[in-house]
Write a protein that holds these residues in place. Structure first.
Motif, PDB file in Angstrom:
ATOM      1  N   HIS A  38       0.851  -1.268  -0.100  1.00 41.82           N
ATOM      2  CA  HIS A  38       0.280  -0.281   0.030  1.00 41.82           C
ATOM      3  C   HIS A  38       0.844   1.274   0.077  1.00 41.82           C
ATOM      4  O   HIS A  38       0.490   2.301  -0.592  1.00 41.82           O
ATOM      5  CB  HIS A  38      -0.994   0.164   1.283  1.00 41.82           C
ATOM      6  N   PHE A  71      -1.498   1.255  10.399  1.00 37.57           N
ATOM      7  CA  PHE A  71      -2.280   0.094  10.062  1.00 37.57           C
ATOM      8  C   PHE A  71      -2.341  -0.939  11.077  1.00 37.57           C
ATOM      9  O   PHE A  71      -3.346  -1.771  11.111  1.00 37.57           O
ATOM     10  CB  PHE A  71      -1.572  -0.430   8.697  1.00 37.57           C
ATOM     11  N   THR A 110     -13.772   4.258   9.512  1.00 39.78           N
ATOM     12  CA  THR A 110     -12.909   2.685   9.006  1.00 39.78           C
ATOM     13  C   THR A 110     -12.989   2.018  10.407  1.00 39.78           C
ATOM     14  O   THR A 110     -12.846   2.562  11.610  1.00 39.78           O
ATOM     15  CB  THR A 110     -11.575   3.275   8.492  1.00 39.78           C
ATOM     16  N   TYR A 151      -5.153  -4.384   9.622  1.00 42.53           N
ATOM     17  CA  TYR A 151      -5.261  -3.055   9.546  1.00 42.53           C
ATOM     18  C   TYR A 151      -6.795  -2.794   9.361  1.00 42.53           C
ATOM     19  O   TYR A 151      -7.372  -3.660   9.174  1.00 42.53           O
ATOM     20  CB  TYR A 151      -4.437  -2.182   8.457  1.00 42.53           C
ATOM     21  N   HIS A 152      -7.249  -1.531   9.411  1.00 37.79           N
ATOM     22  CA  HIS A 152      -8.644  -1.179   9.009  1.00 37.79           C
ATOM     23  C   HIS A 152      -9.199  -1.349   7.652  1.00 37.79           C
ATOM     24  O   HIS A 152      -8.337  -0.826   6.771  1.00 37.79           O
ATOM     25  CB  HIS A 152      -8.729   0.506   9.277  1.00 37.79           C
ATOM     26  N   SER A 153      -9.741  -2.339   7.571  1.00 44.16           N
ATOM     27  CA  SER A 153     -10.256  -2.751   5.933  1.00 44.16           C
ATOM     28  C   SER A 153     -11.786  -2.864   5.963  1.00 44.16           C
ATOM     29  O   SER A 153     -12.250  -3.273   4.939  1.00 44.16           O
ATOM     30  CB  SER A 153      -9.633  -4.158   5.667  1.00 44.16           C
ATOM     31  N   ILE A 213      -7.912  -1.127   1.434  1.00 39.33           N
ATOM     32  CA  ILE A 213      -8.005  -0.327   2.643  1.00 39.33           C
ATOM     33  C   ILE A 213      -8.916   0.665   2.161  1.00 39.33           C
ATOM     34  O   ILE A 213      -8.721   1.489   1.258  1.00 39.33           O
ATOM     35  CB  ILE A 213      -6.693   0.528   3.024  1.00 39.33           C
ATOM     36  N   PRO A 227      -2.973   4.892   0.570  1.00 42.78           N
ATOM     37  CA  PRO A 227      -3.897   5.393   1.322  1.00 42.78           C
ATOM     38  C   PRO A 227      -3.783   6.955   1.866  1.00 42.78           C
ATOM     39  O   PRO A 227      -2.718   7.283   2.016  1.00 42.78           O
ATOM     40  CB  PRO A 227      -4.098   4.590   2.405  1.00 42.78           C
TER      41      PRO A 227
END
Length: 482
Positions: free
Chosen positions: A17, A326, A379, A389-391, A412, A467
């Motif tokens: 990412h 993350f 998120t 991580y925030h998904s 993400i 991101p």
């Protein structure tokens, strides 16, 4: 808060990412599924790091990445994306030199103490947020003045000192935070800045509806702390001051970058700094221990108490670590939605409770700043942290907890953006916009139903994007044609 085992492939996913953007784009968005809803007509600007190193040196943290503005036009006749780097004087100088010339939040100049001692000019990365107000588009960051941009071409117009309000005086320049709040009733944009020196200061700024800026108040602080966000209510400015300290001496002597000089005061409470908007003396109310990046919102209840919803971490995140933005598998790495009800009359917190069993960040609401709201979009991490991580995008209600979720792992989602329906049937009638960042593949723009989080539209971007952080939306009539 428990520590969750990091799943295999975590580092590979994060690295996929955090890639450099090699080429700016100006292209149509490809319709992948659904259609653009009738009534969704405007411009969405977003900001975030687009380059993570210079020459052979990688930056020490994504907070130091060079700012990349993304402009997405959405409407009945057009769906288009444009990206441009924010060309601050520091970025131009480093491009010419081909190497790092300035200190950053998490990155010192190569060369150790000799290259960093008493160097107080930090790089303006212009990478944290973007705001549209009074006909001006500005890229924002934490450590200095905003950068003015052309709202259509995204051309960098230059550093904006707000008509001299942010003119530098002394070694430490005035700062203008990346989290302004707009009072819709008056059209005033409110913001704040921290300034270090012999006296640590918190300054509150106002830009009226015509674009004229002023300093509203300047308050002395006991020490330099970390404040990323704040809230406003009809009667108060609300700040949550974490019990942390910057070691200013180590930063000045070139012994560490700011991110590596931040230390927590163990078990000490956050202080709710309540600043009356009528000019009265500020109040300092001890709350719970912890650390807050973002405040979802605040309002006043029928008893005049302040209701503040924040995303609270157990401790200070390791801001020197690339994984910290993350990593769900780290102690203190999951933020819990927490409601504080503060009584200004008694100067105490009368109630504290967690808003459901979720771990979330980057919260938004559907109402104007300072007004009561029903839902918060954010998120989130799946399954208490099983993903690295925030998904997910979630909607939760402070009263009942999580209501809806849309998971996109291993992608993400960006910070959600609420867009109200032009003829709303209720306060939350509208859409959620989010950019879906696929590891190593082209990004997508998704339009979700704000209530159910069902996917209404998928639009393909021409390239991958790392991101980003924050952005803003403007309806078409609010943005004059080029």
């Amino acid at each position: 808060m428990h520590i969750v085992a990091t799943p295999p492939g975590h580092r590979q996913l994060v690295d996929a990412h955090l890639h450099d953007v090699e080429q700016e784009v100006d292209a149509e968005l490809r319709l992948l599924s659904g259609r653009i809803p009738v009534g969704l007509d405007g411009v969405w600007w977003r900001n975030g790091p687009g380059r993570f190193g210079r020459g052979q040196t990688r930056y020490g943290h994504p907070f130091d990445g060079d700012g990349l503005i993304v402009r997405m036009n959405l409407g009945p006749t057009e769906a288009r994306v444009r990206t441009r780097f924010v060309r601050t004087p520091e970025l131009i100088a480093e491009e010419r030199a081909g190497r790092i010339l300035y200190r950053g939040f998490g990155t010192d100049r190569p060369g150790g103490i000799a290259a960093n001692a008493f160097r107080f000019q930090f790089k303006n990365v212009a990478n944290t947020s973007v705001t549209w107000h009074a006909g001006r588009l500005r890229a924002l960051w934490e450590g200095g003045a905003p950068t003015a941009l052309d709202p259509h071409t995204l051309e960098t117009l230059g550093i904006d000192d707000l008509g001299g309000v942010l003119r530098a005086r002394g070694l430490a320049p005035p700062t203008f935070s990346a989290h302004p709040r707009i009072d819709r009733a008056s059209g005033t944009l409110w913001n704040f800045g921290l300034r270090w020196g012999l006296r640590q200061q918190l300054t509150i700024y106002a830009i009226d509806a015509s674009g004229v800026a002023r300093i509203e108040r300047t308050l002395a602080l006991d020490h330099l702390t970390f404040i990323h966000d704040f809230a406003i209510t009809p009667r108060w400015f609300v700040f949550l001051l974490p019990a942390v300290r910057f070691d200013v001496a180590r930063m000045a002597l070139g012994l560490s970058a700011p991110a590596r000089s931040l230390r927590a005061v163990r078990d000490a409470p956050m202080i709710a700094l309540l600043v009356p908007r009528d000019g009265g003396p500020p109040l300092r109310v001890p709350t719970v221990p912890g650390f807050v990046f973002h405040i979802a919102g605040a309002f006043e209840d029928d008893h005049g108490r302040i209701v503040c919803d924040a995303l609270r971490l157990d401790g200070v995140p390791d801001l020197s670590d690339l994984d910290s933005l993350f990593g769900a598998g780290r102690e203190g790495g999951l933020a819990e939605p927490l409601r504080l009800i503060i009584d200004p009359e008694t100067r105490r917190v009368v109630q504290t409770h967690r808003l459901g069993d979720v771990a979330a960040e980057l919260p938004v609401t559907a109402v104007a700043a300072g007004q009561p709201y029903r839902s918060i979009w954010a998120t989130a991490v799946v399954g208490g942290g099983r993903q690295p991580y925030h998904s997910s995008i979630i909607r939760f209600e402070p009263v009942i907890g999580e209501v809806a979720r849309r998971d996109v792992f291993p992608a993400i989602p960006s910070e959600p953006c609420f867009v109200r329906h032009p003829e709303p049937r209720h306060a939350e009638d509208g859409w959620i916009l989010t950019v879906i960042h696929h590891p190593g593949a082209a990004a997508e723009l998704w339009v979700l139903d704000a209530t159910t989080l069902d996917v209404v539209t998928r639009l393909g971007l021409p390239a991958a994007l790392p991101p980003g952080f924050h952005g803003c939306w403007a309806d078409r009539p609010d943005v004059p044609e080029a």
